[in-house]
Design a protein around this motif. Structure first.
Motif, PDB file in Angstrom:
ATOM      1  N   ALA A  14       0.819  -1.216   0.000  1.00 37.48           N
ATOM      2  CA  ALA A  14       0.000   0.000   0.000  1.00 37.48           C
ATOM      3  C   ALA A  14       0.852   1.265   0.000  1.00 37.48           C
ATOM      4  N   GLU A  17       2.293   1.866  -3.427  1.00 32.95           N
ATOM      5  CA  GLU A  17       1.235   2.238  -4.373  1.00 32.95           C
ATOM      6  C   GLU A  17       0.851   3.709  -4.208  1.00 32.95           C
ATOM      7  N   GLU A  18       0.758   4.163  -2.974  1.00 31.75           N
ATOM      8  CA  GLU A  18       0.371   5.551  -2.727  1.00 31.75           C
ATOM      9  C   GLU A  18       1.476   6.529  -3.103  1.00 31.75           C
ATOM     10  N   ALA A  21       2.009   6.520  -7.194  1.00 32.23           N
ATOM     11  CA  ALA A  21       0.797   6.275  -7.983  1.00 32.23           C
ATOM     12  C   ALA A  21       0.887   6.901  -9.366  1.00 32.23           C
ATOM     13  N   LYS A  49       6.799   5.610   2.523  1.00 31.11           N
ATOM     14  CA  LYS A  49       6.015   6.357   3.513  1.00 31.11           C
ATOM     15  C   LYS A  49       6.583   7.754   3.715  1.00 31.11           C
ATOM     16  N   SER A  52       5.587   9.939   0.787  1.00 34.64           N
ATOM     17  CA  SER A  52       4.189  10.376   0.896  1.00 34.64           C
ATOM     18  C   SER A  52       4.038  11.497   1.917  1.00 34.64           C
ATOM     19  N   PRO A 100       0.552  12.747  -5.451  1.00 34.16           N
ATOM     20  CA  PRO A 100      -0.384  11.613  -5.526  1.00 34.16           C
ATOM     21  C   PRO A 100      -1.782  12.051  -5.931  1.00 34.16           C
ATOM     22  N   GLN A 102      -5.907  11.137  -6.318  1.00 35.32           N
ATOM     23  CA  GLN A 102      -6.998  10.340  -5.760  1.00 35.32           C
ATOM     24  C   GLN A 102      -7.953   9.843  -6.844  1.00 35.32           C
ATOM     25  N   ALA A 124      -4.713  13.685  -3.919  1.00 39.09           N
ATOM     26  CA  ALA A 124      -4.973  13.010  -2.653  1.00 39.09           C
ATOM     27  C   ALA A 124      -5.067  14.025  -1.523  1.00 39.09           C
ATOM     28  N   ASP A 205      -4.800   4.698  -8.248  1.00 39.97           N
ATOM     29  CA  ASP A 205      -3.919   3.570  -8.556  1.00 39.97           C
ATOM     30  C   ASP A 205      -4.148   3.015  -9.959  1.00 39.97           C
TER      31      ASP A 205
END
Length: 450
Positions: A14, A17-18, A21, A49, A52, A100, A102, A124, A205
């Motif tokens: 996850a 992916e975030e 993206a 992480k 992000s 990123p 959404q 996002a 994604d």
């Protein structure tokens, strides 16, 4: 290998992916590295992480945006983020092509501020609504979600195939209220969504959006915008507000919610909505929210057409800042519906305002005591009663000034059988021979005079 097992299991990481993206090639390289050295998986997760968190943190910073590494510098455009002195280059997340995403929709036809096909994106964290160039991948323009003041979804008039125009109106972009000095503002956005399923709508994604049965693209986009906007919800036409007396000509049996009108030589459409009146779809877009409408009036009311005048006051402005906008050549068939809408929302009808009344010229103006009496009476009279009284007074003056003896036409001095002795003596004194056909007494008097 580990990479194969990740793909086959259908459970990607996850965090990766975030973070990546919008960069599928970079994401693939990360997964390739994990496949080669699976023991480094926790390290790549931590890197993802941290990436992000950096992207989220820069949404509120004032660092200058960096141009894409493999392309030209991003062209500067004026964009409103709502804070004094803030510009397009001050918002990293808006212009950062790697931020990123959404939700996005491909091949969206924009009419404003640019006329071209672009990819519509929502970043996002409910940050920005923006448009990406599909060839260069650059961000062309956008607006902060918390600065969208009005969002409208309207059927496109006079089209054979049903379509919807979305009008996104940021703060200070309604054409009525100018931005405060020292700030910049983004233009309103107008883009078209075709009727039918949302085949080109995807999540961040890259997965196609799952739609409810019967859910069309316009309904889906309205729902997503409502989930992300902070100050308003998408407004659509409502039968209870206004429906044109003339149905949609290009789609038989379908109601029309617009009125064709002209502003100067520019043709457009008026939409009477639950939050205000919109004139669209060409530049500049004009949206009169109820809090900016000072009054509405009708002018040039003819047998077939009439004009609608809107007196608008900028938000927080004074009466001196009022502007009047005239929309002409509106079909008389829609007069009743428009008038009902104006009365329902309590918009002041200024059709009989002093500035629009015919001028009164001081002909036969009374003086002295008559003037004082007239002014005293005016205070207790309505305008209609006053006009009626003035008309009657003028008629009486005309009758009093009339002098029948001043007429030189033939027979003007003849007398009738009802003439009295005074008339007879006056005629004798002047030697008049014109009234010798009177009564018998007049005949004898004439004979004696000879």
């Amino acid at each position: 290998m580990a990479f194969a097992s990740i793909n086959s299991s259908g459970a990607p990481i996850a965090a990766i992916e975030e973070a990546f993206a919008t960069e599928p090639s970079l994401k693939k390289r990360v997964y390739d590295a994990i496949g080669t050295t699976p023991q480094h998986t926790p390290l790549f997760e931590d890197i993802a992480k941290y990436t992000s968190s950096l992207l989220a943190r820069t949404a509120n910073t004032t660092l200058p945006s960096r141009p894409p590494a493999d392309g030209p510098a991003v062209k500067k455009r004026k964009l409103q983020n709502g804070e004094s002195g803030e510009t397009a280059q001050a918002s990293v997340d808006l212009k950062d092509a790697n931020a990123p995403v959404q939700f996005y929709v491909k091949d969206v036809s924009f009419a404003t501020p640019q006329r071209k096909k672009l990819t519509l994106e929502i970043t996002a964290g409910h940050q920005y609504l923006r448009a990406r160039n599909q060839a260069t991948k650059e961000i062309e323009f956008g607006v902060s979600m918390d600065k969208i003041k009005h969002a409208l979804c309207l059927p496109v008039p006079e089209k054979t195939q049903k379509q919807f125009n979305f009008c996104i109106i940021p703060e200070y972009a309604d054409g009525i209220t100018p931005p405060p000095e020292g700030t910049t503002t983004s233009e309103a956005m107008v883009f078209t969504i075709a009727d039918g399923p949302a085949k080109a709508a995807f999540s961040g994604d890259g997965q196609q959006i799952n739609q409810a049965p019967g859910e069309t693209a316009d309904v889906l986009l309205c729902k997503i915008l409502n989930e992300n906007m902070r100050r308003c919800n998408v407004v659509r036409p409502d039968d209870k507000q206004f429906v044109s007396a003339m149905p949609e000509a290009h789609r038989k049996g379908e109601k029309a919610y617009h009125v064709k009108a002209f502003r100067g030589s520019k043709e457009g459409y008026l939409f009477l909505l639950s939050t205000g009146i919109l004139f669209a779809f060409k530049k500049p877009l004009l949206f009169f929210s109820f809090d900016t409408i000072d009054s509405v009036s009708y002018t040039s009311v003819l047998q077939r057409t009439f004009n609608l005048n809107v007196m608008a006051r900028p938000t927080g402005g004074s009466e001196e800042d009022n502007q009047e906008f005239e929309f002409s050549m509106i079909d008389q068939a829609d007069f009743s519906g428009i008038d009902t809408y104006i009365k329902r929302h309590g918009l002041q009808d200024a059709s009989l305002a002093d500035a629009r009344r015919a001028k009164v010229y001081n002909v036969n103006k009374p003086t002295g005591d008559e003037q004082a009496a007239t002014e005293a009476a005016d205070g207790d009279e309505s305008e209609l009663q006053k006009a009626q009284r003035e008309l009657e007074d003028q008629e009486e003056e005309d009758e009093e000034d009339y002098d029948p003896g001043s007429d030189d036409s033939e027979g003007s001095g003849s007398s009738s059988d009802e003439d009295d002795d005074d008339d007879e003596e006056e005629e004798e004194a002047h030697g008049s021979d014109e009234d010798m056909e009177g009564t018998e007494e007049l005949g004898e008097a004439a004979t004696a005079a000879e």
